[in-house]
Enzyme design. Structure first.
Site, PDB file in Angstrom:
ATOM      1  CB  SER A  85      -0.936   0.018   1.214  1.00 22.76           C
ATOM      2  OG  SER A  85      -0.198  -0.056   2.427  1.00 22.76           O
ATOM      3  CG  ASP A 118      -4.104   5.546   7.048  1.00 24.28           C
ATOM      4  OD1 ASP A 118      -2.952   5.296   7.445  1.00 24.28           O
ATOM      5  OD2 ASP A 118      -4.549   5.128   5.960  1.00 24.28           O
ATOM      6  CG  HIS A 159      -0.979   3.930   4.685  1.00 21.95           C
ATOM      7  ND1 HIS A 159      -2.228   3.444   5.053  1.00 21.95           N
ATOM      8  CD2 HIS A 159      -0.352   2.925   4.028  1.00 21.95           C
ATOM      9  CE1 HIS A 159      -2.345   2.188   4.630  1.00 21.95           C
ATOM     10  NE2 HIS A 159      -1.221   1.857   4.010  1.00 21.95           N
TER      11      HIS A 159
END
Length: 381
Positions: free
Chosen positions: A65, A356, A359
């Site tokens: 991600s 978040d 990340h």
């Protein structure tokens, strides 16, 4: 002065005019070639970026991600972020599927290597041929080196990403021919970002792997899987491959919440596993460089600078390093970070290291990516 009876100057003769025209055409062609050589996107030897570094034809990225610009939008998985407030600082405030408020490391790396400003997702249905020729990301949020990790999250495994790369090579070959496609494949910069989800999620949260392996043997599994991927990628023609280490995963907000106790301290067990894996990864990369002719695998340490950023956020103008901007910042990530989180979401994310609970923010990503590039850039050329 009278000119009657005198011959016309020779440069006005039809024959001489033809020579002048030809000379002018040759000069024009030479100028165009020079401009193309100095300023174009050619990967010819000696062509330079504005910063003096050799040009590369493309940047190609694999992993999780951290560098997924939206591939997960187009597969069946819950691990998505193509909705607000993600992407609120991206061009047009558009949620693209990047796991941040704006750009991610793959974008910054493509720009730093002088290729383009945004590195698109390979599975983007709007992708054009010119996008392919300058590089794409095959990364998929929540994947890992451990084959079990992508199964848990229904993400693209590293082997599946490699299959997509083979498909990609076929597409660029059809577009520009075998010779140019081979040059793009060989001369491109490859970046791999993976391993965090293996440690944070598969090992420390999923009981199945802990029942099978202790930390040393599990990190061996990760390194062996990573090594197999590097060798397969090399077999497909890649030569310059940057491999980013696992960050201090125990200090991301979600791990603090889940394993850091009431004070939400860093998970030292997760950090120790990351450090052990990184040491083994670095050693394996050294061994592969000795085994694979013409290879340039480069270990890129992100653990140390990231840990410093988290522990000393004020040095770079941040105010918060232990929770994210989205919602409470303690646990919200992906489908937990949505419009429902907006009332509690920070107004100024430039003060936060994390967007978040997993990340970093665009600003933190830019700082870390730029520092890593500046430290290792000479090894890429």
């Amino acid at each position: 002065m009278r000119t009657e009876g005198y011959p016309k100057p020779s440069f006005l003769s039809p024959y001489s005019s033809s020579i002048v025209v030809r000379i002018l055409i040759l000069i024009t062609i030479c100028i165009e070639i020079l401009i193309s050589f100095l300023g174009g996107k050619s990967s010819a030897a000696g062509a330079l970026q504005s910063n003096g570094s050799p040009r590369v034809p493309a940047v190609i990225v694999f992993g999780d991600s951290i560098v997924d610009p939206g591939n997960n939008n187009n597969i069946k998985t819950l691990v998505k972020c193509n909705f607000p407030p993600y992407g609120r600082d991206f061009t047009g405030g558009k949620p693209t599927g990047r796991f941040s408020n704006g750009r991610v490391p793959s974008d910054f790396l493509a720009e730093l290597f002088g290729v383009k400003e945004y590195l698109p997702a390979y599975l983007d249905p709007n992708l054009k041929t010119e996008d392919l020729l300058t590089g794409v990301s095959f990364a998929s949020g929540a994947t890992g080196y451990d084959p079990l990790t992508p199964q848990i999250a229904s993400a693209l495994s590293m082997s599946e990403q490699l299959k997509l790369f083979k498909e990609y090579v076929g597409k660029i070959t059809a577009a520009v021919g075998e010779e140019q496609a081979a040059t793009i494949v060989t001369e491109s910069i490859y970046i791999i970002v993976c391993g965090s989800d293996d440690i944070a999620n598969t090992y420390f949260i999923t009981p199945f792997r802990k029942a099978q392996y202790d930390v040393p043997s599990y990190t061996d599994l990760m390194v062996d899987s990573a090594s197999s991927f590097f060798k397969e990628l090399y077999g497909q023609g890649a030569r310059t491959i940057g491999v980013i280490s696992v960050p201090p995963i125990g200090c991301v907000p979600s791990q603090r919440t889940l394993s850091g106790g009431l004070e939400r301290g860093c998970s030292e067990k997760a950090n120790q596993a990351a450090q052990l894996f990184n040491s083994k990864l670095s050693a394996r990369i050294d061994a592969l460089n000795a085994q694979l002719p013409g290879s340039r695998l480069i270990y890129l340490d992100i653990y140390s600078p990231f840990l410093d950023l988290i522990r000393n956020p004020s040095k770079d103008g941040f105010e918060v390093g232990n929770r994210g901007c989205c919602g409470t910042g303690n646990i919200e990530v992906s489908v937990l970070c949505t419009r429902l989180s907006d009332p509690k979401t920070c107004k100024d994310d430039t003060k936060f290291v994390f967007w978040d609970s997993y990340h970093p923010t665009e600003r933190a990503y830019k700082i870390l990516t730029t520092r890593t590039y500046n430290k290792y850039k000479s090894m890429f050329y």
